[in-house]
Design an enzyme around this catalytic site. Sequence first.
Site, mmCIF file in Angstrom:
data_model
loop_
_atom_site.group_PDB
_atom_site.id
_atom_site.type_symbol
_atom_site.label_atom_id
_atom_site.label_comp_id
_atom_site.label_asym_id
_atom_site.label_seq_id
_atom_site.Cartn_x
_atom_site.Cartn_y
_atom_site.Cartn_z
ATOM 1 N N GLY A 26 0.789 -1.224 0.000
ATOM 2 C CA GLY A 26 0.000 0.000 0.000
ATOM 3 C C GLY A 26 0.822 1.275 0.000
ATOM 4 C CD GLU A 27 3.884 0.040 2.502
ATOM 5 O OE1 GLU A 27 4.399 -0.679 1.618
ATOM 6 O OE2 GLU A 27 3.166 -0.416 3.397
ATOM 7 C CB ALA A 28 2.814 6.285 -2.512
ATOM 8 C CB THR A 30 6.620 -0.051 -1.866
ATOM 9 O OG1 THR A 30 7.223 0.320 -0.625
ATOM 10 C CG2 THR A 30 7.022 -1.459 -2.210
ATOM 11 C CB ILE A 31 2.937 1.480 -5.523
ATOM 12 C CG1 ILE A 31 2.154 0.595 -4.560
ATOM 13 C CG2 ILE A 31 2.254 1.542 -6.886
ATOM 14 C CD1 ILE A 31 0.783 1.124 -4.203
#
Length: 117
Positions: A26-28, A30-31
């Site tokens: 869910g972390e931006a 990491t995405i």
Amino acid sequence: VALFDFKRDTVDAALRKFVTGFRLPGEAMTIDKFMSIFAKGYMQHHQDTDLIEDDVYILAYSILMLNTGLHNPSVRSRTNKRDFMAQILGQDILKSNTAKQMVEGIYDRISTNPIPK
């Protein structure tokens, strides 16, 4: 990414392959890293087009956002086709004609066939 064959895939079909089998965090940040890796891998199979890596990254991230905007039950206002296209094409952020031509088809495919979580 090197294990995938994206030669005949649209960006959304390739992204679907890429995220199948694991859950995106869910972390931006990491995405963002995953989408950068995906874009680089996708481009290895599409060097003969006018696509550029930045366009693939933008489309991939937009696909994830669209998938959420259309299919997440907690989202109250669904993303419509006109707004999706305006967000991407209206800002003139895509540089290649190939990427610009993909936007409407991406919306149609994601709206009828969500990317599983």
